[in-house]
Write a protein that holds these residues in place. Structure first.
Motif, PDB file in Angstrom:
ATOM      1  N   PRO A  21      -5.977  28.265 -60.598  1.00  0.00           N
ATOM      2  CA  PRO A  21      -5.546  26.977 -61.153  1.00  0.00           C
ATOM      3  C   PRO A  21      -4.092  26.913 -61.607  1.00  0.00           C
ATOM      4  CG  PRO A  21      -7.613  27.689 -62.147  1.00  0.00           C
ATOM      5  CD  PRO A  21      -7.111  28.831 -61.319  1.00  0.00           C
ATOM      6  N   VAL A  22      -3.448  28.056 -61.766  1.00  0.00           N
ATOM      7  CA  VAL A  22      -2.049  28.055 -62.191  1.00  0.00           C
ATOM      8  C   VAL A  22      -1.125  28.528 -61.069  1.00  0.00           C
ATOM      9  CG1 VAL A  22      -2.567  28.268 -64.644  1.00  0.00           C
ATOM     10  CG2 VAL A  22      -2.285  30.342 -63.259  1.00  0.00           C
ATOM     11  N   GLN A  23      -1.554  28.365 -59.837  1.00  0.00           N
ATOM     12  CA  GLN A  23      -0.747  28.751 -58.683  1.00  0.00           C
ATOM     13  C   GLN A  23       0.402  27.749 -58.570  1.00  0.00           C
ATOM     14  OE1 GLN A  23       0.755  28.707 -55.715  1.00  0.00           O
ATOM     15  NE2 GLN A  23       0.672  30.927 -55.630  1.00  0.00           N
ATOM     16  N   SER A  24       1.576  28.163 -59.012  1.00  0.00           N
ATOM     17  CA  SER A  24       2.700  27.232 -59.120  1.00  0.00           C
ATOM     18  C   SER A  24       3.185  26.705 -57.769  1.00  0.00           C
ATOM     19  CB  SER A  24       3.854  27.873 -59.887  1.00  0.00           C
ATOM     20  OG  SER A  24       4.301  29.030 -59.230  1.00  0.00           O
ATOM     21  N   ASP A  25       3.151  27.526 -56.732  1.00  0.00           N
ATOM     22  CA  ASP A  25       3.593  27.028 -55.421  1.00  0.00           C
ATOM     23  C   ASP A  25       2.687  25.911 -54.921  1.00  0.00           C
ATOM     24  OD1 ASP A  25       5.791  28.733 -55.280  1.00  0.00           O
ATOM     25  OD2 ASP A  25       4.636  30.314 -54.286  1.00  0.00           O
ATOM     26  N   ALA A  26       1.390  26.063 -55.111  1.00  0.00           N
ATOM     27  CA  ALA A  26       0.449  25.018 -54.687  1.00  0.00           C
ATOM     28  C   ALA A  26       0.687  23.733 -55.484  1.00  0.00           C
ATOM     29  CB  ALA A  26      -0.993  25.500 -54.860  1.00  0.00           C
ATOM     30  N   LEU A  27       0.886  23.877 -56.785  1.00  0.00           N
ATOM     31  CA  LEU A  27       1.167  22.693 -57.614  1.00  0.00           C
ATOM     32  C   LEU A  27       2.469  22.021 -57.191  1.00  0.00           C
ATOM     33  CD1 LEU A  27       0.182  23.887 -61.186  1.00  0.00           C
ATOM     34  CD2 LEU A  27      -0.817  21.974 -59.923  1.00  0.00           C
ATOM     35  N   ARG A  28       3.489  22.836 -56.948  1.00  0.00           N
ATOM     36  CA  ARG A  28       4.791  22.290 -56.552  1.00  0.00           C
ATOM     37  C   ARG A  28       4.685  21.538 -55.220  1.00  0.00           C
ATOM     38  NH1 ARG A  28       9.243  23.610 -58.882  1.00  0.00           N
ATOM     39  NH2 ARG A  28       8.491  25.595 -59.651  1.00  0.00           N
ATOM     40  N   TRP A  29       3.968  22.109 -54.246  1.00  0.00           N
ATOM     41  CA  TRP A  29       3.809  21.426 -52.958  1.00  0.00           C
ATOM     42  C   TRP A  29       2.988  20.146 -53.095  1.00  0.00           C
ATOM     43  CZ3 TRP A  29       6.543  21.529 -48.844  1.00  0.00           C
ATOM     44  CH2 TRP A  29       7.287  22.661 -48.527  1.00  0.00           C
ATOM     45  N   ARG A  30       1.908  20.217 -53.879  1.00  0.00           N
ATOM     46  CA  ARG A  30       1.087  19.017 -54.062  1.00  0.00           C
ATOM     47  C   ARG A  30       1.897  17.924 -54.750  1.00  0.00           C
ATOM     48  NH1 ARG A  30      -4.582  19.283 -57.183  1.00  0.00           N
ATOM     49  NH2 ARG A  30      -3.201  19.346 -58.979  1.00  0.00           N
ATOM     50  N   ALA A  31       2.683  18.297 -55.748  1.00  0.00           N
ATOM     51  CA  ALA A  31       3.529  17.319 -56.441  1.00  0.00           C
ATOM     52  C   ALA A  31       4.539  16.714 -55.478  1.00  0.00           C
ATOM     53  CB  ALA A  31       4.244  17.985 -57.617  1.00  0.00           C
ATOM     54  N   ARG A  32       5.154  17.554 -54.671  1.00  0.00           N
ATOM     55  CA  ARG A  32       6.178  17.065 -53.732  1.00  0.00           C
ATOM     56  C   ARG A  32       5.593  16.105 -52.701  1.00  0.00           C
ATOM     57  NH1 ARG A  32      11.676  17.484 -52.341  1.00  0.00           N
ATOM     58  NH2 ARG A  32      11.762  15.974 -50.660  1.00  0.00           N
ATOM     59  N   VAL A  33       4.426  16.435 -52.173  1.00  0.00           N
ATOM     60  CA  VAL A  33       3.792  15.556 -51.188  1.00  0.00           C
ATOM     61  C   VAL A  33       3.386  14.234 -51.838  1.00  0.00           C
ATOM     62  CG1 VAL A  33       1.757  15.280 -49.705  1.00  0.00           C
ATOM     63  CG2 VAL A  33       3.110  17.390 -49.609  1.00  0.00           C
ATOM     64  N   ALA A  34       2.829  14.303 -53.036  1.00  0.00           N
ATOM     65  CA  ALA A  34       2.475  13.066 -53.748  1.00  0.00           C
ATOM     66  C   ALA A  34       3.723  12.234 -54.024  1.00  0.00           C
ATOM     67  CB  ALA A  34       1.750  13.400 -55.060  1.00  0.00           C
ATOM     68  N   PHE A  35       4.801  12.883 -54.443  1.00  0.00           N
ATOM     69  CA  PHE A  35       6.065  12.194 -54.717  1.00  0.00           C
ATOM     70  C   PHE A  35       6.575  11.513 -53.444  1.00  0.00           C
ATOM     71  CE2 PHE A  35      10.616  11.852 -55.338  1.00  0.00           C
ATOM     72  CZ  PHE A  35      10.741  11.510 -56.678  1.00  0.00           C
ATOM     73  N   ASP A  36       6.592  12.252 -52.342  1.00  0.00           N
ATOM     74  CA  ASP A  36       7.074  11.700 -51.074  1.00  0.00           C
ATOM     75  C   ASP A  36       6.213  10.545 -50.565  1.00  0.00           C
ATOM     76  OD1 ASP A  36       9.139  13.508 -51.118  1.00  0.00           O
ATOM     77  OD2 ASP A  36       8.272  14.831 -49.583  1.00  0.00           O
ATOM     78  N   ASN A  37       4.928  10.547 -50.959  1.00  0.00           N
ATOM     79  CA  ASN A  37       4.019   9.478 -50.558  1.00  0.00           C
ATOM     80  C   ASN A  37       3.913   8.387 -51.626  1.00  0.00           C
ATOM     81  OD1 ASN A  37       2.734  10.057 -47.847  1.00  0.00           O
ATOM     82  ND2 ASN A  37       2.594  12.049 -48.869  1.00  0.00           N
ATOM     83  N   LEU A  38       4.870   8.395 -52.558  1.00  0.00           N
ATOM     84  CA  LEU A  38       5.015   7.379 -53.611  1.00  0.00           C
ATOM     85  C   LEU A  38       3.836   7.319 -54.579  1.00  0.00           C
ATOM     86  CD1 LEU A  38       6.577   4.525 -51.445  1.00  0.00           C
ATOM     87  CD2 LEU A  38       7.734   6.381 -52.672  1.00  0.00           C
ATOM     88  N   ASP A  39       3.094   8.410 -54.688  1.00  0.00           N
ATOM     89  CA  ASP A  39       2.037   8.505 -55.691  1.00  0.00           C
ATOM     90  C   ASP A  39       2.632   9.212 -56.906  1.00  0.00           C
ATOM     91  OD1 ASP A  39      -0.223   8.767 -57.233  1.00  0.00           O
ATOM     92  OD2 ASP A  39      -1.430   9.753 -55.678  1.00  0.00           O
ATOM     93  N   HIS A  40       3.457   8.468 -57.639  1.00  0.00           N
ATOM     94  CA  HIS A  40       4.217   9.051 -58.742  1.00  0.00           C
ATOM     95  C   HIS A  40       3.342   9.478 -59.914  1.00  0.00           C
ATOM     96  CE1 HIS A  40       7.367   6.777 -56.513  1.00  0.00           C
ATOM     97  NE2 HIS A  40       7.863   7.994 -56.549  1.00  0.00           N
ATOM     98  N   ALA A  41       2.192   8.831 -60.087  1.00  0.00           N
ATOM     99  CA  ALA A  41       1.301   9.247 -61.177  1.00  0.00           C
ATOM    100  C   ALA A  41       0.752  10.643 -60.906  1.00  0.00           C
ATOM    101  CB  ALA A  41       0.163   8.237 -61.341  1.00  0.00           C
ATOM    102  N   ALA A  42       0.269  10.881 -59.691  1.00  0.00           N
ATOM    103  CA  ALA A  42      -0.261  12.209 -59.338  1.00  0.00           C
ATOM    104  C   ALA A  42       0.861  13.251 -59.347  1.00  0.00           C
ATOM    105  CB  ALA A  42      -0.939  12.170 -57.971  1.00  0.00           C
ATOM    106  N   ALA A  43       2.006  12.897 -58.786  1.00  0.00           N
ATOM    107  CA  ALA A  43       3.137  13.824 -58.779  1.00  0.00           C
ATOM    108  C   ALA A  43       3.545  14.163 -60.212  1.00  0.00           C
ATOM    109  CB  ALA A  43       4.315  13.225 -58.017  1.00  0.00           C
ATOM    110  N   GLY A  44       3.597  13.157 -61.065  1.00  0.00           N
ATOM    111  CA  GLY A  44       3.985  13.373 -62.456  1.00  0.00           C
ATOM    112  C   GLY A  44       3.038  14.314 -63.179  1.00  0.00           C
ATOM    113  N   ARG A  45       1.743  14.179 -62.913  1.00  0.00           N
ATOM    114  CA  ARG A  45       0.769  15.086 -63.550  1.00  0.00           C
ATOM    115  C   ARG A  45       1.042  16.541 -63.136  1.00  0.00           C
ATOM    116  NH1 ARG A  45      -2.576  10.696 -62.492  1.00  0.00           N
ATOM    117  NH2 ARG A  45      -3.293  11.584 -60.517  1.00  0.00           N
TER     118      ARG A  45
END
Length: 184
Positions: A31-55
Motif C-alpha cells: 500500500p505504500v509503493q510510491s512508484d505505483a502511487l506516483r504513476w496512478r496520480a500522474r495518469v489521473a492528472f493527465d486524464n483530468l481526474d484531479h480529485a483522484a490525482a490529488g488524493r
C-alpha cells in the motif's frame, strides 16, 4: 487511440483499465509503493481526474515524497478543487523546500489572488505583515516563504531568520533550514 467503432470500445480505454488493474494489484501487495502511487496520480492528472490525482499526491507527500513536482501537482489539484488556501500553502511549501520552483511561484501568485491577497508582495513591511498573519493562521509554508523573501531584502535580519529556522525545524524541513542555520 484505436477504436472499434462497431463496439464503441477504444484500445486506449482497455489499456487504461489494464493499467489501473495492475496499479491496484501493486498497491494491494504494498500500500505504500510510491512508484505505483506516483504513476496512478500522474495518469489521473493527465486524464483530468484531479480529485483522484490529488488524493494520491497528498498520500505521497504524507509518506515523505515532497519533491517539487509532487508538491506542485498537489497544489494544482487542490486549486482545481477550489481549495485555494491549501493550494497556496502547498505552492509556498514547494518554494520553501526547493527554492527554484518557477511553476510553483507562478501558481502561488494565482492562488494568492483567489484568496484575496493580490500580487506577490515585494516590500519588507508587507512581507513581515503577511508572515505574521500566516503564522497566526497556521499557514507555516506561506509564513516561511514570506520570511525568505524578506531575507532577500534584509539578509542581516537575524530575528526573522530565527523565526524561519524555528518553523523549518518544527516542520522537519532540515535541508531548507541548513543554510539559514549556517548564516545564524
Amino acid at each position: 487511440k484505436e477504436c472499434d467503432w462497431s463496439s464503441d470500445v477504444c484500445s486506449s480505454d482497455l489499456r487504461l483499465d489494464e493499467f489501473n488493474s495492475g496499479i491496484a494489484r501493486a498497491l494491494e501487495l504494498d500500500p505504500v509503493q510510491s512508484d505505483a502511487l506516483r504513476w496512478r496520480a500522474r495518469v489521473a492528472f493527465d486524464n483530468l481526474d484531479h480529485a483522484a490525482a490529488g488524493r494520491d499526491y497528498a498520500r505521497l507527500v504524507g509518506m515523505g515524497h515532497s519533491d517539487v513536482d509532487t508538491l506542485t501537482a498537489l497544489g494544482f489539484c487542490l486549486a482545481r478543487g477550489g481549495q485555494w488556501e491549501m493550494a497556496a500553502e502547498t505552492f509556498a511549501g514547494a518554494l520553501v523546500a526547493h527554492g527554484t520552483a518557477e511553476v510553483a511561484r507562478e501558481n502561488l501568485g494565482v492562488a494568492r489572488g483567489k484568496i484575496g491577497r493580490g500580487p506577490l508582495p515585494t516590500g519588507p513591511d508587507d512581507l513581515a505583515r503577511e508572515a505574521s498573519e500566516d503564522l497566526a493562521k497556521g499557514n507555516m509554508a506561506l509564513a516561511c516563504w514570506a520570511w525568505i523573501e524578506l531575507l532577500k531584502i534584509r539578509p542581516r535580519d537575524h530575528e526573522t531568520r530565527r523565526l524561519l529556522v524555528g518553523v523549518m525545524l518544527e516542520r522537519k524541513w532540515m535541508v531548507a533550514a541548513l543554510p539559514h542555520l549556517e548564516e545564524l
